[in-house]
Design an enzyme around this catalytic site. Structure first.
Site, short mmCIF file in Angstrom:
data_model
loop_
_atom_site.label_atom_id
_atom_site.label_comp_id
_atom_site.label_asym_id
_atom_site.label_seq_id
_atom_site.Cartn_x
_atom_site.Cartn_y
_atom_site.Cartn_z
N ASP A 225 -4.85 3.35 -4.48
CA ASP A 225 -3.86 4.30 -4.01
C ASP A 225 -4.27 5.68 -4.52
OD1 ASP A 225 -1.18 5.63 -3.45
OD2 ASP A 225 -0.68 3.57 -2.93
N HIS A 279 -2.08 8.35 0.78
CA HIS A 279 -2.26 7.56 -0.44
C HIS A 279 -3.73 7.45 -0.84
CE1 HIS A 279 1.91 6.18 -1.02
NE2 HIS A 279 2.00 6.27 0.30
N GLU A 344 3.82 6.75 5.00
CA GLU A 344 4.12 8.02 4.34
C GLU A 344 3.08 9.11 4.57
OE1 GLU A 344 6.88 6.64 0.63
OE2 GLU A 344 4.73 6.56 0.24
#
Lengths: 560, 560
Positions: A225, A279, A344
């Site tokens: 990540d 990410h 996201e």
């Protein structure tokens, strides 16, 4: 087998209720068809498991050996007052079971007796986890049969849960036992994030053991990540070299091979995720040219958590780099699935990145994301992988996705209906029920209020009462592959892995194996026994109640 | 010493802020007066601690030895990028510290050099935990001085937190270091419930170690409750025999002596609690004659949690029995304090108990409680104990209590004002900030919603921003003795003791040592270092943030 399943339910329901209020077996997940009798049976100290399979695969032999060892190592006293001393009289006069024989049903040749690890990685339609277990009451050999070594493995796991120990004797109640079992859903997972904080290989292996004991069949490994990149990828070793927390906090290709092998031998497929294009901040340490808004401040403008940074999805160089990276990773993992993430994505990051604005050349971010995704998914398809994505890739953007793409529904379980209405398959991973990390307060600094977006704590009861088909039409129901609980590790590490995950993560394991609709009161005594058994096996499962309650099934129910 | 404290603050405040944003020392709790310099200092591999005290007590010598061992065993890399490799140049050219000398201030004779364990049990007014630590920058011997061995112990603990390790070398930054320290509040505790679930002695000892490393000076041991009675009390051994979870799940008088000794040697007093008259159901197993509404159903009518059962407070036989029991327990614990509990008395239990109604003979429960409490407190007073009670005993009933009675304020911290207005001393133990168990959902069975009365999770930030003097007048302020975080163990056991308590429980330790008003942003880097150090010492403290944040102080602050 199908006809047997259709015939058994009525008997099963009767016997299922007959064993309450004091369960004779602590089976988890509950077999879908279970018949029990009135007899006690004890295990011979020289008990043997015979693998009656021609040229048996090594992982099946090893599984039989492990099962045999656990029978005598568990030493689990029954969770009633006296811890089973009340059973001593029945145990002393009980028949003795000396053998369990495993056999494959049907026309099995040596070529069809594939290793568990191979069966565990077959595409969902071809994977067969069903088994039949018969434990006679007269001491004659128990028989475990299945169509596959994977089914035999599931049956071995169930067999291992039948037993208690009192005064050194291993015994079961409720013989004869007849179980006809197969999962309600083909995907039953557990997600672990090893990027926010690192977990040694031994922690992952212990977790795989625990997963296998409740028939969980997929480790969804959120391995990297924005915070760290512990995976050493051949051809891209500089990313881990510069992006792991330390030289020791990495997973080498050999570590990966060991984990994949360890998982496979336990009927578990490893679904790897390389989250893209968001990410990915940490990739900037080795490849700043590929990351927009790397560690840009304030982080909250550019990402949901620090540090900010996303792949320059509009750049053909970055797209090629990503295709290369994902392809290299894909070759480390034999699973038929591969997750490219997609959650996201921050628009402001691309808006403020001059290079991305240049690369877009008038296209929208959505258009660029489409090209980017077609490139990565296309490469993975060529390697035989089915793409898995977080729900935004289906619901927030109009992308050209292959029909077989699988969506992880995480923002809200209610989004499953929207995903299904677009015809895509669903894995339930809802933050509303399945996020193990929620309810520990906020972790960002300088924030005295300390609340967080996903309060409160997601109890086992919440997960256990989950309905996978809520708001779906009958026609959409087959699109639900299953589900999983998830551990994001902003506030977790090896110190609380077991205690935050177990026995809670067994709740979804039962929902997606046994089917939904179980009630929490009936489940709790079995869940206690699972927790105590996990501890006996070295997994630090927490107490769900005072031991006073655990030893008195139903006495601590709300209205007791 | 007082004058020094008055003179130092201005210098201290300057130096305190000078070390931010990158703290040179991970001291927790923050010393009340700290001056640091610009120099690096490394520890000689043959570093020695000289206890310059005539006829030094054995526990002081042992503490010096343990401190010396930790210096080289901690192997804590500084929590910055590179884990201190950036310090290597300064370390290689640093002066070497070879000695720490401990000495007692004032006119010390061998008779005044009492063991730490004795100093730790003195009444609050006589207990002296202050110390002064000077670590010169030139390599000349460091000096730790105090008025008591207890103060020397606190100073040793602080000295042990000054050090990092890089490439095998133990070093500190910011020499010279001068610390003048003493606690803001005399009571800094940690409460552990060993009745809902049992904890082996080794878990308690590990907890005592962790407590001592943050200057916590009291273990409030909620040893028994309605669910189990693990304490083997001389003359009352039948209660544990019939009321412990198992024959192994007990604390024998020898276990108690070992724990009291282990605690004392670490500057910790053990405040035992025998909760009365409620929370006593389990006594009915051995003495049914003394318990009203024992395991009466539905439990929710007769108690706040199962099983119901309260001492028959109106019975003179039960009162005598309780006085005998408490007196026998009091003799096992040398503390000047003793808690008789007194929380959550259920009126309906006594209303429905025919014997109690008969025993009351027209008196109210409050009147009977007054007689009962005067008897138990009177007996404890004769044994030299100061009574401690839960707040209801002061706020809910009009009882004849000794003026020196201490109240544990738990229902809400705001109740401290009411307690103080009655002139009683206060220990903050508020469920709103200090209950470590809250936020894990409800644990009663057959309750799918699964919420609980004390949601949400009490974060370290919540505890850290606690104001002990809120709503109190200046005149009332001295009534606040301090406070503690508390672990009720309905959903805890050895499996999650460390992870649920640490590093969170250090938050109140700093509030009550250093004084309130610290800010969470400044505290977090030190709290990370404490957590990492605890892990190096075998306490499984959890991660508060991704390691990315821990290695970059303030980078994950909300507005960073």
């Amino acid at each position: 087998m199908v006809s047997l399943i259709l015939l058994l339910p009525i008997l099963t329901i009767l016997s299922f209720f007959a064993v309450f209020p004091e369960p004779a077996h602590a089976l988890w997940p509950q077999p879908r068809n279970l018949q029990t009798g009135p007899s006690t049976l004890r295990l011979s100290p020289s008990f043997t498991i015979t693998v009656g399979v021609p040229n048996p695969p090594a992982d099946l032999l090893a599984a039989a050996q492990r099962t045999r060892a656990l029978l005598f190592n568990d030493k689990l006293g029954r969770l009633v007052l006296g811890r089973g001393t009340g059973d001593l009289k029945a145990v002393s006069s009980a028949r003795v079971l000396s053998h369990l024989t495993l056999k494959l049903d049907g026309n099995v040749t040596t070529t069809t007796a594939r290793p568990i690890s191979v069966e565990a990685k077959l595409p969902f339609g071809q994977r067969d986890e069903g088994y039949r277990l018969i434990v006679p009451e007269d001491g004659s050999a128990a028989v475990l049969s299945a169509n596959s070594t994977l089914g035999l493995f599931r049956g071995l796991t169930t067999f291992g849960q039948l037993w208690y120990t009192v005064s050194g004797t291993v015994y079961t109640l409720g013989a004869p036992v007849e179980i006809q079992d197969s999962p309600a859903y083909p995907y039953r997972g557990f997600m672990l994030d090893t990027a926010r904080n690192y977990f040694p290989v031994s922690d992952i292996e212990r977790t795989l053991d625990a997963m296998s004991w409740v028939h969980i069949n997929t480790l969804h490994w959120h391995i990297v990540d924005s915070q760290s990149f512990p995976l050493v990828v051949p051809g891209f070793t500089d990313i881990a070299q510069k992006g792991a927390y330390s030289a020791d906090a990495v997973y080498t290709p050999q570590d990966v091979a060991n984990i994949v092998s360890y998982a496979g031998a336990r009927g578990i497929d490893v679904l790897i995720e390389i989250d893209t294009p968001g990410h990915t901040s940490v990739i900037s340490k080795a490849h700043p040219e590929h990351i927009a808004c790397a560690e840009a401040k304030p982080w909250s403008t550019y990402a949901n958590e620090p540090p900010a940074g996303q792949l320059r999805l509009a750049s053909s160089a970055t797209t090629n780099f990503t295709v290369g990276l994902l392809s290299a990773v894909a070759k480390l993992f034999p699973s038929p699935l591969f997750s490219t993430g997609g959650d996201e994505i921050n628009a402001r990051c691309y808006h403020d990145d001059a290079q991305t604005q240049n690369d877009l050349a008038g296209r929208s971010v959505e258009q660029a994301l489409d090209v980017f995704t077609q490139a990565t998914h296309g490469a993975l398809k060529k390697l035989g992988k089915t793409p898995v994505v977080w729900e935004e890739m289906i619901l927030n953007f109009n992308l050209t996705l292959s029909n077989d793409t699988i969506a992880l529904v995480w923002i809200s379980s209610s989004d499953a209906a929207a995903v299904a209405s677009k015809g895509f398959r669903v894995i339930h991973a809802g933050s509303n029920s399945f996020y193990l990390d929620c309810g520990a307060g906020g972790w960002v600094g300088d924030f005295p209020a300390g609340n967080s977006w996903c309060e409160p704590y997601k109890t086992w009861q919440n997960a256990y009462t989950f309905d996978p088909l809520a708001n779906l039409t009958t026609a959409q129901a087959p699109l639900v592959l299953g589900g999983q609980q998830l551990l994001w590790t902003e506030q977790s590490g090896p110190q609380n892995l077991d205690s935050i995950a177990w026995p809670r993560a067994a709740a979804s394991a039962e929902v997606f194996w046994s089917g939904s609709g179980g009630n929490v009161s009936a489940a709790l005594p079995r869940l206690h026994e699972l927790g105590y058994r996990l501890r006996q096996r070295g997994v630090h499962a927490i107490s769900l109640q005072p031991e006073w309650c655990a030893l008195r099934p139903f006495a601590c129910d709300l209205t007791a």
